[in-house]
Design an enzyme around this catalytic site. Sequence first.
Site, PDB file in Angstrom:
ATOM      1  N   HIS A  63      12.181  10.711  -2.133  1.00  0.00           N
ATOM      2  CA  HIS A  63      12.285   9.861  -0.951  1.00  0.00           C
ATOM      3  C   HIS A  63      11.127   8.890  -0.784  1.00  0.00           C
ATOM      4  CE1 HIS A  63       9.422  12.704   0.697  1.00  0.00           C
ATOM      5  NE2 HIS A  63       9.163  11.829   1.638  1.00  0.00           N
TER       6      HIS A  63
HETATM    7  C1  UD1 Z   1       8.681  10.319   6.711  1.00  0.00           C
HETATM    8  C2  UD1 Z   1       7.203  10.509   6.454  1.00  0.00           C
HETATM    9  C3  UD1 Z   1       6.985  11.211   5.128  1.00  0.00           C
HETATM   10  C4  UD1 Z   1       7.785  12.488   5.053  1.00  0.00           C
HETATM   11  C5  UD1 Z   1       9.249  12.158   5.318  1.00  0.00           C
HETATM   12  C6  UD1 Z   1      10.104  13.408   5.274  1.00  0.00           C
HETATM   13  C7  UD1 Z   1       5.778   8.753   7.372  1.00  0.00           C
HETATM   14  C8  UD1 Z   1       4.963   7.584   7.050  1.00  0.00           C
HETATM   15  N1  UD1 Z   1       6.503   9.239   6.386  1.00  0.00           N
HETATM   16  O1  UD1 Z   1       9.159   9.382   5.766  1.00  0.00           O
HETATM   17  O2  UD1 Z   1       5.616  11.522   4.994  1.00  0.00           O
HETATM   18  O3  UD1 Z   1       7.642  13.080   3.777  1.00  0.00           O
HETATM   19  O4  UD1 Z   1       9.334  11.567   6.617  1.00  0.00           O
HETATM   20  O5  UD1 Z   1      11.407  13.154   5.580  1.00  0.00           O
HETATM   21  O6  UD1 Z   1       5.756   9.207   8.486  1.00  0.00           O
HETATM   22  N2  UD1 Z   1      16.379   8.372   9.248  1.00  0.00           N
HETATM   23  C9  UD1 Z   1      17.597   8.942   9.570  1.00  0.00           C
HETATM   24  N3  UD1 Z   1      17.595  10.031  10.392  1.00  0.00           N
HETATM   25  C10 UD1 Z   1      16.464  10.552  10.905  1.00  0.00           C
HETATM   26  C11 UD1 Z   1      15.229   9.983  10.546  1.00  0.00           C
HETATM   27  C12 UD1 Z   1      15.199   8.898   9.708  1.00  0.00           C
HETATM   28  O7  UD1 Z   1      18.624   8.491   9.143  1.00  0.00           O
HETATM   29  O8  UD1 Z   1      16.534  11.541  11.666  1.00  0.00           O
HETATM   30  C13 UD1 Z   1      16.332   7.208   8.361  1.00  0.00           C
HETATM   31  C14 UD1 Z   1      15.603   6.042   9.004  1.00  0.00           C
HETATM   32  O9  UD1 Z   1      16.480   5.249   9.728  1.00  0.00           O
HETATM   33  C15 UD1 Z   1      15.032   5.319   7.807  1.00  0.00           C
HETATM   34  C16 UD1 Z   1      14.785   6.415   6.808  1.00  0.00           C
HETATM   35  O10 UD1 Z   1      15.525   7.542   7.251  1.00  0.00           O
HETATM   36  O11 UD1 Z   1      15.944   4.433   7.273  1.00  0.00           O
HETATM   37  C17 UD1 Z   1      13.320   6.737   6.675  1.00  0.00           C
HETATM   38  O12 UD1 Z   1      12.777   7.372   7.839  1.00  0.00           O
HETATM   39  P1  UD1 Z   1      11.232   7.180   8.254  1.00  0.00           P
HETATM   40  O13 UD1 Z   1      10.901   8.033   9.424  1.00  0.00           O
HETATM   41  O14 UD1 Z   1      10.930   5.737   8.341  1.00  0.00           O
HETATM   42  O15 UD1 Z   1      10.348   7.669   7.071  1.00  0.00           O
HETATM   43  P2  UD1 Z   1      10.605   8.723   5.933  1.00  0.00           P
HETATM   44  O16 UD1 Z   1      10.873   7.970   4.684  1.00  0.00           O
HETATM   45  O17 UD1 Z   1      11.602   9.750   6.378  1.00  0.00           O
END
Ligand code: UD1
Length: 361
Positions: A209
């Site tokens: 990821h």
């Molecule tokens: C975040 C953390 C990372 C951790 C990861 C675990 C930071 C900088 N990064 O990265 O350290 O390893 O979480 O998952 O904080 N999304 C959903 N549903 C949700 C949450 C997110 O669909 O409940 C989607 C968001 O819309 C986005 C993507 O997932 O498109 C990424 O989510 P984001 O919170 O930006 O960061 P992660 O890549 O998950």
Amino acid sequence: MKIDLIAGARPNFMKIAPIIDAIKVAQSKGENIEYRLVHTGQHYDKNMSGSFFEQLGIPLPDINLEAGSGSQAEQTAKIMIGYESLLQKESTDYCLVVGDVTSTMACSIVAKKMNIKVIHVEGGIRSWDLTMPEEINRMVTDSITDYFFTTSETANNNLMNNGIPKDRIFYVGNTMIDTLLKHRPNFIKPAIWEKVDLEENNYIVMTLHRPASVDEEKILKELIDEIMVHSQNIPIIFPVHPRTAKQLESLGISYPNLHTVEPLSYLEFNYLVERAKAVITDSGGITEETTVLNIPCMTLRDNTERPETVDIGTNELLGVNPKSIGPAMKNLFSDTWKKGQIPYLWDGKTTERIVQHLLSL
Ligand code: UD1
């Protein structure tokens, strides 16, 4: 003593759960310690958040800041505004943050600017790779943290090399391992087990990821293609993080033995890991769990903030160059993967130690 416990994203929930358990034990012994659970809402859906609360017995958050998705700056800003407004209404004595996600950094800045003491659980670890948002979060958080609870000697040394006095650093072990050991007897067989007819020690679990491995379509495709070529046709189970799902859709990758599934719940994911031949990942936390479960782990990153998982654990750093995958898979299939040891104090009693220290602050 009043403490805010901050939880925002998936890897926070397994670190916060045992801290709450240990605080409740202290309360039942009449200790003067109260907590308020603040969910920032960085992760918000059932797969990424809700199921962890249910399975790990975490009480419903007292407050949800509902920050939601967005760019790094948008998320940081929304969390900071929400948490500041909460503290203005009702303050606290301490703000306890865990790990290295955006919520960790955002809340620690807000608290410190309001003269509230900051406690960082998992402080001091460093990858020295400033292209990772998590490394910036760690450095900023640690630069304003008052008390550090650490997982390794390396973390202690990193902090002391930064001029942090020893009496603010508490080497307590790893809270994630408290959760892993507590819930190990209750892992749940996921539906994919029967669907693919999985056999113990004859499949690989894969998670990807990080922006470095998934944001560039070409890199992601090359990595997956190379893994599949060397997989000897055993099933590869790939729970797909939402960030990766978006990329995978447009790549159209398809192999008969590659099985993508939605992100799994905690108990299901670790059921798979505990019985796997190996794990391929770009996560940090999973390398700690595979070390304790003694499962070979290949990390598709050039560096790690958790060097003990490589030095004494089962983890190997392969980098993001697809060429490194072939030799590692050969080593795996010839059953010559190194045997690991468990790092000092990763014993399931870390949060007991944390609460004892909290009570003496
Ligand atoms: C975040 C953390 C990372 C951790 C990861 C675990 C930071 C900088 N990064 O990265 O350290 O390893 O979480 O998952 O904080 N999304 C959903 N549903 C949700 C949450 C997110 O669909 O409940 C989607 C968001 O819309 C986005 C993507 O997932 O498109 C990424 O989510 P984001 O919170 O930006 O960061 P992660 O890549 O998950």
